[in-house]
Scaffold this motif. Structure first.
Motif, PDB file in Angstrom:
ATOM      1  N   TRP A 228     -21.121   4.798 -13.519  1.00  0.00           N
ATOM      2  CA  TRP A 228     -21.280   4.015 -12.290  1.00  0.00           C
ATOM      3  C   TRP A 228     -22.110   2.752 -12.527  1.00  0.00           C
ATOM      4  O   TRP A 228     -22.177   1.879 -11.668  1.00  0.00           O
ATOM      5  CB  TRP A 228     -21.933   4.869 -11.202  1.00  0.00           C
ATOM      6  CG  TRP A 228     -23.162   5.606 -11.654  1.00  0.00           C
ATOM      7  CD1 TRP A 228     -24.443   5.128 -11.720  1.00  0.00           C
ATOM      8  CD2 TRP A 228     -23.214   6.956 -12.116  1.00  0.00           C
ATOM      9  NE1 TRP A 228     -25.293   6.093 -12.196  1.00  0.00           N
ATOM     10  CE2 TRP A 228     -24.571   7.238 -12.438  1.00  0.00           C
ATOM     11  CE3 TRP A 228     -22.264   7.968 -12.277  1.00  0.00           C
ATOM     12  CZ2 TRP A 228     -24.986   8.479 -12.918  1.00  0.00           C
ATOM     13  CZ3 TRP A 228     -22.679   9.198 -12.761  1.00  0.00           C
ATOM     14  CH2 TRP A 228     -24.018   9.447 -13.071  1.00  0.00           C
ATOM     15  N   GLN A 398     -14.895   4.522 -20.698  1.00  0.00           N
ATOM     16  CA  GLN A 398     -15.198   5.109 -19.392  1.00  0.00           C
ATOM     17  C   GLN A 398     -14.998   6.621 -19.410  1.00  0.00           C
ATOM     18  O   GLN A 398     -15.787   7.371 -18.815  1.00  0.00           O
ATOM     19  CB  GLN A 398     -14.320   4.460 -18.322  1.00  0.00           C
ATOM     20  CG  GLN A 398     -14.762   4.734 -16.893  1.00  0.00           C
ATOM     21  CD  GLN A 398     -16.003   3.964 -16.486  1.00  0.00           C
ATOM     22  OE1 GLN A 398     -16.578   3.222 -17.282  1.00  0.00           O
ATOM     23  NE2 GLN A 398     -16.432   4.141 -15.251  1.00  0.00           N
ATOM     24  N   ASP A 399     -13.970   7.081 -20.089  1.00  0.00           N
ATOM     25  CA  ASP A 399     -13.716   8.524 -20.180  1.00  0.00           C
ATOM     26  C   ASP A 399     -14.875   9.241 -20.879  1.00  0.00           C
ATOM     27  O   ASP A 399     -15.291  10.330 -20.456  1.00  0.00           O
ATOM     28  CB  ASP A 399     -12.414   8.788 -20.934  1.00  0.00           C
ATOM     29  CG  ASP A 399     -11.180   8.389 -20.141  1.00  0.00           C
ATOM     30  OD1 ASP A 399     -11.296   8.210 -18.908  1.00  0.00           O
ATOM     31  OD2 ASP A 399     -10.104   8.244 -20.758  1.00  0.00           O
ATOM     32  N   GLU A 402     -17.834   9.348 -18.475  1.00  0.00           N
ATOM     33  CA  GLU A 402     -17.644  10.318 -17.394  1.00  0.00           C
ATOM     34  C   GLU A 402     -17.787  11.748 -17.911  1.00  0.00           C
ATOM     35  O   GLU A 402     -18.344  12.613 -17.215  1.00  0.00           O
ATOM     36  CB  GLU A 402     -16.277  10.114 -16.745  1.00  0.00           C
ATOM     37  CG  GLU A 402     -16.194   8.836 -15.921  1.00  0.00           C
ATOM     38  CD  GLU A 402     -14.829   8.607 -15.321  1.00  0.00           C
ATOM     39  OE1 GLU A 402     -13.935   9.472 -15.529  1.00  0.00           O
ATOM     40  OE2 GLU A 402     -14.638   7.578 -14.644  1.00  0.00           O
ATOM     41  N   GLU A 407     -18.899  12.002 -13.027  1.00  0.00           N
ATOM     42  CA  GLU A 407     -18.322  10.856 -12.310  1.00  0.00           C
ATOM     43  C   GLU A 407     -19.201  10.445 -11.137  1.00  0.00           C
ATOM     44  O   GLU A 407     -19.964  11.213 -10.619  1.00  0.00           O
ATOM     45  CB  GLU A 407     -16.923  11.212 -11.816  1.00  0.00           C
ATOM     46  CG  GLU A 407     -15.962  11.531 -12.954  1.00  0.00           C
ATOM     47  CD  GLU A 407     -14.570  11.817 -12.458  1.00  0.00           C
ATOM     48  OE1 GLU A 407     -14.206  11.332 -11.364  1.00  0.00           O
ATOM     49  OE2 GLU A 407     -13.834  12.536 -13.151  1.00  0.00           O
TER      50      GLU A 407
END
Length: 407
Positions: A228, A398-399, A402, A407
């Motif tokens: 985020w 990003q994966d 996360e 997330e």
């Protein structure tokens, strides 16, 4: 009007002059406040979280007073009128009895003649809000914000804790929180990630977080790594435009590493300083400037992304922009400098033509990004999509984040 009705009308008029609301209701329609809001214009609020700020420096002094409605919205509990003459120490000594000695952890303080509101929720400092004479980090950080957007409203929070971040996260009018501290070497330990999650996921704000001043990957860094957050490393803007070797790898973007910023212990001096600590607030200032421009365009005279604004950072006429839309546009606007400008004597690392995303993420960002960001979000001119290999690389980034942070 006939002469026989005139005395009656005059009597009624005199009576009404002594009774408020005689010819209407006595409720506040809000029109006066609305006029004040419109005359102040569009604005943006940035919250640096850091060591403190030198409110006596000329860089922060403006010949204006912020409107009451804005100060009330920011929860101001106290005003400190600053001494304008003398050395830093002389000004501090003059103001201590009426300002610095009175501030508590519960106060939110406005400094008239500036656009700075400050607070110290941790209450473990010798001089609340004001930068410690032995450490001027926060003053330089704030200077970097204002170099990008001189009109930004600063909601400064002194501290490094979750409580400090939450003081800004829970402030409805704050748009962007910027933090330039974290674990040395990006060692995978808990930090402020819970608080920044509240700011972004729950309150729809933007968080810019500094990666470490080492080549360590940013993904596990508690400041720059959470998905985020916008994790930022450094590049040598206006030098050879290459990646700074001693800045985090695989971030979201890279920004200006070396800047000339205000001193913390005098009233008019500047110094050259380097680090992701300053690349990060520079990016916050750039995003703040874009938000202000979009709000001006759409007639949005508010700030923040509260439920009252539908969770949108821009909530204007025929234009609504969310955190995710702003972030997507930032990614589209970033770019990779050519490695051909690399100077082997500079101490930088050439940006590789193969997988440069592992060095500087989506790419570098500076003031040249403002216009394409604005035009894209305003639907004036759409930026092209990034190459498929860059998208794949950053989707993997990003994966990973996360999977590590949630997330």
């Amino acid at each position: 009007m006939s002469s026989r009705h005139y005395p009656l009308f005059l009597a009624l008029l005199l009576l009404c002059s002594s009774l408020s609301g005689c010819f209407g209701n006595d409720e506040d329609t809000g029109e006066e406040t609305g006029l004040w809001v419109e005359s102040f214009g569009a604005y943006s609020v940035v919250a640096p979280i850091d060591t403190g700020i030198n409110v006596y420096h000329d860089r922060f002094i403006l010949n204006e007073t912020l409107p009451d409605w804005l100060l009330e919205g920011l929860g101001v509990t106290m005003w400190c009128n600053l001494t304008q003459n003398g050395t830093w120490q002389e000004r501090y000594d003059a103001d201590a009895p009426t300002c610095w000695d009175l501030i508590t952890a519960n106060d939110i303080v406005y400094f008239p003649g500036t656009r700075i509101i400050g607070t110290t929720p941790d209450d473990d400092t010798s001089i609340p809000i004001l930068d410690d004479p032995s450490d001027g980090h926060g003053t330089a950080v704030t200077g970097a914000v204002l170099d990008a957007n001189p009109d930004a409203i600063i909601f400064f929070v002194e501290g490094f804790s979750d409580a400090a971040v939450l003081a800004a996260a829970n402030q409805p009018l704050v748009d962007i929180i910027t933090t330039s501290f974290g674990p040395i070497g990006s060692v995978p330990v808990p930090g402020i990630e819970d608080a920044t999650r509240v700011a972004v996921v729950e309150h729809n704000k933007v968080h810019t977080g500094a990666s470490d001043n080492t080549p360590s990957p940013a993904v596990q860094d508690s400041t720059a790594g959470p998905p985020w957050s916008i994790g930022i490393s450094g590049y040598a803007e206006e030098d050879d435009d290459q990646k700074e070797t001693m800045s985090g790898s695989y971030p979201d973007i890279a920004a200006d590493w070396t800047q000339v910023l205000p001193n913390h212990d005098d009233t008019d001096g500047y110094h050259e300083t380097s680090g992701t600590s300053f690349a990060t607030p520079r990016t916050a200032g750039i995003l703040s400037l874009v938000l202000t421009q979009l709000r001006e365009l759409s007639g949005d005279m508010g700030s923040g992304a509260s439920e009252d604004r539908g969770g949108f950072l821009v909530n204007g006429t025929n234009l609504s922009i969310s955190n995710s839309q702003l972030r997507d546009a930032l990614n589209l606007s970033a770019w990779y400098p050519s490695f051909s400008t690399w100077d082997p004597t500079s101490g930088t690392m050439p940006i590789s033509p193969v997988a440069p995303c592992t060095q500087v993420g989506w790419g570098v960002v500076n003031m040249s990004n403002v216009e394409p960001l604005y035009e894209h979000l305003a639907e004036i001119e759409t930026m092209p999509s990034r190459p498929a290999d860059v998208v794949a690389c950053m989707e993997a980034n990003q994966d990973i984040r996360e999977a590590y942070w949630g997330e």
